[in-house]
Motif scaffolding. Structure first.
Motif, PDB file in Angstrom:
ATOM      1  N   MET A 152     -35.379  13.200 -29.451  1.00 51.81           N
ATOM      2  CA  MET A 152     -35.611  13.234 -28.006  1.00 51.81           C
ATOM      3  C   MET A 152     -36.253  14.580 -27.660  1.00 51.81           C
ATOM      4  N   VAL A 153     -37.347  14.529 -26.923  1.00 54.26           N
ATOM      5  CA  VAL A 153     -38.015  15.754 -26.490  1.00 54.26           C
ATOM      6  C   VAL A 153     -38.033  15.780 -24.965  1.00 54.26           C
ATOM      7  N   THR A 154     -37.917  16.973 -24.424  1.00 58.57           N
ATOM      8  CA  THR A 154     -37.965  17.150 -22.978  1.00 58.57           C
ATOM      9  C   THR A 154     -39.372  17.569 -22.585  1.00 58.57           C
ATOM     10  N   LEU A 155     -39.962  16.823 -21.663  1.00 59.89           N
ATOM     11  CA  LEU A 155     -41.312  17.116 -21.196  1.00 59.89           C
ATOM     12  C   LEU A 155     -41.261  18.212 -20.140  1.00 59.89           C
ATOM     13  N   ALA A 156     -42.407  18.745 -19.786  1.00 61.40           N
ATOM     14  CA  ALA A 156     -42.481  19.802 -18.783  1.00 61.40           C
ATOM     15  C   ALA A 156     -41.940  19.329 -17.437  1.00 61.40           C
TER      16      ALA A 156
END
Length: 91
Positions: free
Chosen positions: A54-58
């Motif tokens: 899981m990656v957090t976007l800007a």
């Protein structure tokens, strides 16, 4: 899961096609089998929700990043280029 099934079946098809040729003429088929075999494993991993983080976007939203897809490309792209060279008759 459908992607895995299709890729796995095509791996078997390339193996079956390779049996029609003498051993020294099977290189093209074996390289193609590696491409479809690696891709089928990558698709199976993604089908069972693996190979991702899981990656957090800007914007603050989160989404899955399937890194296994890029590992697949890292291995199969050079093999595909080799396949094209073999098909073209390059030595």
């Amino acid at each position: 899961l459908i992607g895995f099934i299709i890729m796995f079946a095509s791996t078997g098809a390339y193996y079956a096609m390779s049996l029609k040729y003498p051993m020294e003429k099977r290189t093209f088929h074996y390289v193609t089998m590696f491409v479809t075999g690696i891709a089928s494993i990558a698709y199976l991993i993604m089908a069972f929700d693996g190979g991702n983080v899981m990656v957090t976007l800007a914007s603050g939203d989160e989404r899955k990043f399937f890194y296994v897809r890029y590992l697949d490309w890292a291995f199969t792209t050079p093999l595909l280029l080799l396949d094209i060279g073999l098909l073209a008759g390059a030595s």
